[in-house]
Motif scaffolding. Structure first.
Motif, PDB file in Angstrom:
ATOM      1  N   PHE A 151       6.794 -12.743   4.163  1.00  0.00           N
ATOM      2  CA  PHE A 151       6.021 -12.354   5.334  1.00  0.00           C
ATOM      3  C   PHE A 151       4.531 -12.674   5.132  1.00  0.00           C
ATOM      4  CE2 PHE A 151       3.570  -8.535   6.911  1.00  0.00           C
ATOM      5  CZ  PHE A 151       3.422  -8.992   8.209  1.00  0.00           C
ATOM      6  N   LEU A 152       4.020 -12.360   3.935  1.00  0.00           N
ATOM      7  CA  LEU A 152       2.616 -12.628   3.651  1.00  0.00           C
ATOM      8  C   LEU A 152       2.319 -14.126   3.613  1.00  0.00           C
ATOM      9  CD1 LEU A 152       1.857 -10.007   0.834  1.00  0.00           C
ATOM     10  CD2 LEU A 152       1.274  -9.858   3.261  1.00  0.00           C
ATOM     11  N   GLN A 153       3.213 -14.901   2.998  1.00  0.00           N
ATOM     12  CA  GLN A 153       2.969 -16.339   2.856  1.00  0.00           C
ATOM     13  C   GLN A 153       3.191 -17.092   4.164  1.00  0.00           C
ATOM     14  OE1 GLN A 153       4.640 -18.135  -0.844  1.00  0.00           O
ATOM     15  NE2 GLN A 153       5.098 -16.038  -1.432  1.00  0.00           N
ATOM     16  N   ASN A 154       4.325 -16.842   4.804  1.00  0.00           N
ATOM     17  CA  ASN A 154       4.658 -17.592   6.019  1.00  0.00           C
ATOM     18  C   ASN A 154       3.973 -17.039   7.263  1.00  0.00           C
ATOM     19  OD1 ASN A 154       6.376 -19.142   4.422  1.00  0.00           O
ATOM     20  ND2 ASN A 154       8.120 -17.791   4.804  1.00  0.00           N
ATOM     21  N   GLY A 155       3.784 -15.715   7.300  1.00  0.00           N
ATOM     22  CA  GLY A 155       3.193 -15.115   8.487  1.00  0.00           C
ATOM     23  C   GLY A 155       1.689 -14.993   8.450  1.00  0.00           C
ATOM     24  N   LEU A 156       1.157 -14.695   7.246  1.00  0.00           N
ATOM     25  CA  LEU A 156      -0.279 -14.433   7.141  1.00  0.00           C
ATOM     26  C   LEU A 156      -1.024 -15.465   6.307  1.00  0.00           C
ATOM     27  CD1 LEU A 156      -0.240 -10.533   6.678  1.00  0.00           C
ATOM     28  CD2 LEU A 156      -0.385 -11.859   8.788  1.00  0.00           C
ATOM     29  N   GLY A 157      -0.337 -16.452   5.770  1.00  0.00           N
ATOM     30  CA  GLY A 157      -0.993 -17.549   5.074  1.00  0.00           C
ATOM     31  C   GLY A 157      -1.426 -17.271   3.650  1.00  0.00           C
ATOM     32  N   TYR A 158      -0.882 -16.248   2.997  1.00  0.00           N
ATOM     33  CA  TYR A 158      -1.213 -15.985   1.600  1.00  0.00           C
ATOM     34  C   TYR A 158      -0.575 -17.051   0.708  1.00  0.00           C
ATOM     35  CZ  TYR A 158      -2.855 -11.171   2.498  1.00  0.00           C
ATOM     36  OH  TYR A 158      -3.548 -10.061   2.928  1.00  0.00           O
ATOM     37  N   ALA A 190       1.236 -17.916  -3.144  1.00  0.00           N
ATOM     38  CA  ALA A 190       2.258 -17.172  -3.884  1.00  0.00           C
ATOM     39  C   ALA A 190       1.649 -16.126  -4.805  1.00  0.00           C
ATOM     40  CB  ALA A 190       3.126 -18.145  -4.692  1.00  0.00           C
ATOM     41  N   PHE A 191       0.575 -16.500  -5.494  1.00  0.00           N
ATOM     42  CA  PHE A 191      -0.026 -15.578  -6.454  1.00  0.00           C
ATOM     43  C   PHE A 191      -0.598 -14.350  -5.755  1.00  0.00           C
ATOM     44  CE2 PHE A 191      -3.781 -14.162  -8.914  1.00  0.00           C
ATOM     45  CZ  PHE A 191      -3.133 -13.759 -10.073  1.00  0.00           C
ATOM     46  N   HIS A 192      -1.336 -14.557  -4.665  1.00  0.00           N
ATOM     47  CA  HIS A 192      -1.958 -13.429  -3.975  1.00  0.00           C
ATOM     48  C   HIS A 192      -0.944 -12.581  -3.209  1.00  0.00           C
ATOM     49  CE1 HIS A 192      -5.617 -15.795  -4.813  1.00  0.00           C
ATOM     50  NE2 HIS A 192      -6.195 -14.612  -4.865  1.00  0.00           N
ATOM     51  N   SER A 193       0.146 -13.185  -2.776  1.00  0.00           N
ATOM     52  CA  SER A 193       1.196 -12.378  -2.146  1.00  0.00           C
ATOM     53  C   SER A 193       1.840 -11.465  -3.186  1.00  0.00           C
ATOM     54  CB  SER A 193       2.248 -13.272  -1.490  1.00  0.00           C
ATOM     55  OG  SER A 193       3.024 -13.948  -2.456  1.00  0.00           O
ATOM     56  N   GLY A 194       1.958 -11.969  -4.431  1.00  0.00           N
ATOM     57  CA  GLY A 194       2.465 -11.120  -5.504  1.00  0.00           C
ATOM     58  C   GLY A 194       1.529  -9.961  -5.799  1.00  0.00           C
ATOM     59  N   LEU A 195       0.242 -10.240  -5.836  1.00  0.00           N
ATOM     60  CA  LEU A 195      -0.735  -9.172  -6.058  1.00  0.00           C
ATOM     61  C   LEU A 195      -0.695  -8.137  -4.940  1.00  0.00           C
ATOM     62  CD1 LEU A 195      -3.914 -11.081  -7.329  1.00  0.00           C
ATOM     63  CD2 LEU A 195      -2.363  -9.626  -8.661  1.00  0.00           C
ATOM     64  N   ALA A 196      -0.497  -8.596  -3.710  1.00  0.00           N
ATOM     65  CA  ALA A 196      -0.458  -7.670  -2.568  1.00  0.00           C
ATOM     66  C   ALA A 196       0.784  -6.797  -2.591  1.00  0.00           C
ATOM     67  CB  ALA A 196      -0.509  -8.463  -1.257  1.00  0.00           C
ATOM     68  N   ALA A 226       9.443   0.377   9.179  1.00  0.00           N
ATOM     69  CA  ALA A 226       9.363   0.214  10.633  1.00  0.00           C
ATOM     70  C   ALA A 226       7.968  -0.236  11.053  1.00  0.00           C
ATOM     71  CB  ALA A 226       9.721   1.528  11.323  1.00  0.00           C
ATOM     72  N   TYR A 227       6.933   0.286  10.391  1.00  0.00           N
ATOM     73  CA  TYR A 227       5.568  -0.146  10.700  1.00  0.00           C
ATOM     74  C   TYR A 227       5.402  -1.641  10.422  1.00  0.00           C
ATOM     75  CZ  TYR A 227       0.680  -1.231  10.055  1.00  0.00           C
ATOM     76  OH  TYR A 227      -0.548  -1.843  10.125  1.00  0.00           O
ATOM     77  N   LEU A 228       5.896  -2.087   9.274  1.00  0.00           N
ATOM     78  CA  LEU A 228       5.795  -3.514   8.947  1.00  0.00           C
ATOM     79  C   LEU A 228       6.537  -4.360   9.977  1.00  0.00           C
ATOM     80  CD1 LEU A 228       6.309  -3.369   5.066  1.00  0.00           C
ATOM     81  CD2 LEU A 228       4.166  -3.751   6.296  1.00  0.00           C
ATOM     82  N   GLY A 229       7.639  -3.823  10.484  1.00  0.00           N
ATOM     83  CA  GLY A 229       8.406  -4.555  11.484  1.00  0.00           C
ATOM     84  C   GLY A 229       7.725  -4.597  12.835  1.00  0.00           C
ATOM     85  N   THR A 230       7.194  -3.467  13.270  1.00  0.00           N
ATOM     86  CA  THR A 230       6.575  -3.424  14.601  1.00  0.00           C
ATOM     87  C   THR A 230       5.224  -4.144  14.607  1.00  0.00           C
ATOM     88  OG1 THR A 230       5.657  -1.262  14.022  1.00  0.00           O
ATOM     89  CG2 THR A 230       7.708  -1.283  15.292  1.00  0.00           C
ATOM     90  N   ALA A 231       4.496  -4.069  13.470  1.00  0.00           N
ATOM     91  CA  ALA A 231       3.217  -4.772  13.396  1.00  0.00           C
ATOM     92  C   ALA A 231       3.422  -6.275  13.261  1.00  0.00           C
ATOM     93  CB  ALA A 231       2.402  -4.245  12.209  1.00  0.00           C
ATOM     94  N   ALA A 232       4.477  -6.657  12.521  1.00  0.00           N
ATOM     95  CA  ALA A 232       4.819  -8.067  12.290  1.00  0.00           C
ATOM     96  C   ALA A 232       3.568  -8.871  11.943  1.00  0.00           C
ATOM     97  CB  ALA A 232       5.550  -8.643  13.495  1.00  0.00           C
ATOM     98  N   ASN A 233       3.368 -10.002  12.567  1.00  0.00           N
ATOM     99  CA  ASN A 233       2.249 -10.884  12.204  1.00  0.00           C
ATOM    100  C   ASN A 233       0.882 -10.326  12.616  1.00  0.00           C
ATOM    101  OD1 ASN A 233       4.179 -12.550  11.255  1.00  0.00           O
ATOM    102  ND2 ASN A 233       4.022 -14.081  12.870  1.00  0.00           N
TER     103      ASN A 233
END
Length: 470
Positions: free
Chosen positions: A303-310, A312-318, A358-365
């Motif tokens: 979700f972080l990489q494909n949806g928000l442009g992170y 791989a390394f920073h998505s792992g940190l997040a 559910a928050y992650l789902g409703t907020a999505a991108n």
């Protein structure tokens, strides 16, 4: 509600250690061994592209590296209890630790994909034996009254290893090479082995006069086939023969296993353990929570990489705040246990995880970036409350002589939950992150509802009246 009485429990007194207390020795070896075994289920994923370049293989061929590990892990989980009873927990744990460490070194020096896959299988054999035997030693070393406080150590591998794997793996591949994804286990394994040889006490089992070969084939074969199918399902599709045949075959083997083990004179796994109401009800809640938790951890980096442009390394940190949340929960749960009770803690944890998913789902991108870190922290804290309270309550009424069977069942359940959660998330991700996260929220809510059946009264009675050791 009345406070839960704390008294010494059903644990056989551990043998006197040389100098280091038995609890410290068991904790040190178990945490290190379990950390390595769990870490290896996630750290290798980020090294697959580098492996493909070195060996000239495509992604479909590289999947054997992970599948071989998981299948071997599944096959040897059921036999761990028998080995512990037959040879003692000390020898079984140290042999498994040695096997895992040597296999890690061989993986790191492999010169071809078949060689690496074979070494991963051996690594999986060691990993499959480590977790159940280590958990058995933990439960035998700590009296019932002290087990919940021991959860702060037990939770370290469960909390940190899945989140650390992608971060550490990415850093090692970028700064060194894929070989170090495996070699990083070697110094940890050697230190744990030397520490264990010097300090680890033995907890002799009840004896295992005869090896239950049909039970081993049914349990190991069934679990391995189901895990193989679940691992391949997101890639191949649920209707593929590569998935459907092993899935149905594995389920059939596990169905046949139940009457066989219930009637066998010397069963590989004494399934009568599920007749313990407290153990059964907690497992029913832990299973969907484990699936939802691993499903979210699978979805979140994508979700972080494909949806928000992170990257791989920073998505792992997040993702790492989840581990901090679980560790925080392991500190809080013992303080709340007496006044709140395990049932309410488990229900609260399941509801909290459902709300965050559910928050992650409703907020999505459209999720504000600043909310992601606290969301993952709260997710880890919620899951940690349910795990810490549930795992403690599960073994309160289990006699010491049947601890190996209980930990074997728990380990099998964990593997199925992890594979099932990832398979479900991987299948749903094509429908979008919203649908995927909301499904994980529903699964978390199911865990919370099932936790309503956990009896605080039975836990209270287990603390007040030690269970017989046989």
């Amino acid at each position: 509600m009345r406070p839960l009485v704390r008294r010494a429990g059903n644990t056989a007194a551990p043998p006197t250690g040389p100098r280091v207390p038995a609890k410290v020795a068991v904790c040190g070896v178990f945490v290190a061994a379990n950390f390595m075994a769990i870490l290896d289920t996630t750290i290798v994923n980020v090294a697959l592209p580098a492996l493909g370049r070195d060996f000239g293989m495509d992604a479909s061929a590289l999947s054997a590296v992970n599948v071989g590990y998981l299948v071997a892990l599944a096959v040897f989980i059921p036999v761990s209890g028998w080995l512990g009873n037959r040879f003692g927990t000390r020898r079984t744990a140290l042999a498994a630790l040695l096997l895992f460490t040597v296999a890690s070194a061989l993986c790191g020096t492999a010169g071809s994909l078949p060689e690496l896959t074979a070494c991963r299988v051996v690594q999986g054999v060691g990993g499959g034996l480590l977790a159940p035997v280590g958990m058995t030693m933990m439960l035998r070393a700590f009296p019932v009254a002290e087990r919940l406080r021991a959860q702060k150590y037990v939770m370290v591998p469960t909390a940190v290893a899945p989140a650390l794997g992608p971060v550490l793996g990415g850093w090692l591949v970028d700064t060194a090479s894929w070989h170090w994804v495996f070699l990083v286990n070697v110094p940890v394994g050697v230190l744990a082995l030397l520490f264990g040889l010097a300090t680890l006490p033995d907890f002799p089992g009840s004896g295992a006069p005869r090896f239950d070969l049909p039970g081993f084939l049914l349990a190991g074969g069934g679990l391995a086939a189901v895990l193989y199918a679940l691992t391949r399902a997101p890639e191949r599709g649920w209707g593929s023969g590569h998935v459907l045949v092993p899935l149905l075959g594995g389920v059939l083997l596990l169905v046949v296993l139940v009457p066989w083990e219930l009637r066998a004179p010397h069963p590989m796994i004494d399934l009568h353990i599920v007749e313990d109401q407290l153990f059964r009800t907690t497992q029913m809640s832990l299973l969907p929570m484990g699936a939802a938790f691993l499903g979210v951890l699978y979805l979140y980096p994508q979700f972080l990489q494909n949806g928000l442009g992170y990257d791989a390394f920073h998505s792992g940190l997040a993702t790492f705040p989840e581990a901090l949340g679980m560790l925080t929960a392991s500190q809080i749960a013992p303080r709340l246990h007496d006044t709140v009770g395990p049932r309410r803690l488990m229900v609260t944890g399941g509801v909290g995880a459902a709300v965050i998913a559910a928050y992650l789902g409703t907020a999505a991108n459209a999720a504000p970036a600043l909310t992601l870190y606290p969301s993952l922290f709260l997710l880890g804290g919620s899951v940690g409350l349910l795990f810490a309270s549930g795992q403690n309550a599960a073994f309160v009424t289990v006699p010491a002589a049947r601890m190996a069977d209980a930990t074997t069942v728990l380990s099998m359940q964990r593997q199925l939950a992890a594979a099932g959660g990832v398979a479900l998330a991987g299948t749903l991700v094509g429908a979008g992150y919203r649908a995927s996260f909301l499904t994980m929220a529903a699964v978390s809510l199911c865990a919370s509802l099932l936790a309503l059946r956990v009896s605080d009264r039975r836990v209270r009675e287990g603390y007040a009246s030690p269970v017989p050791s046989a």
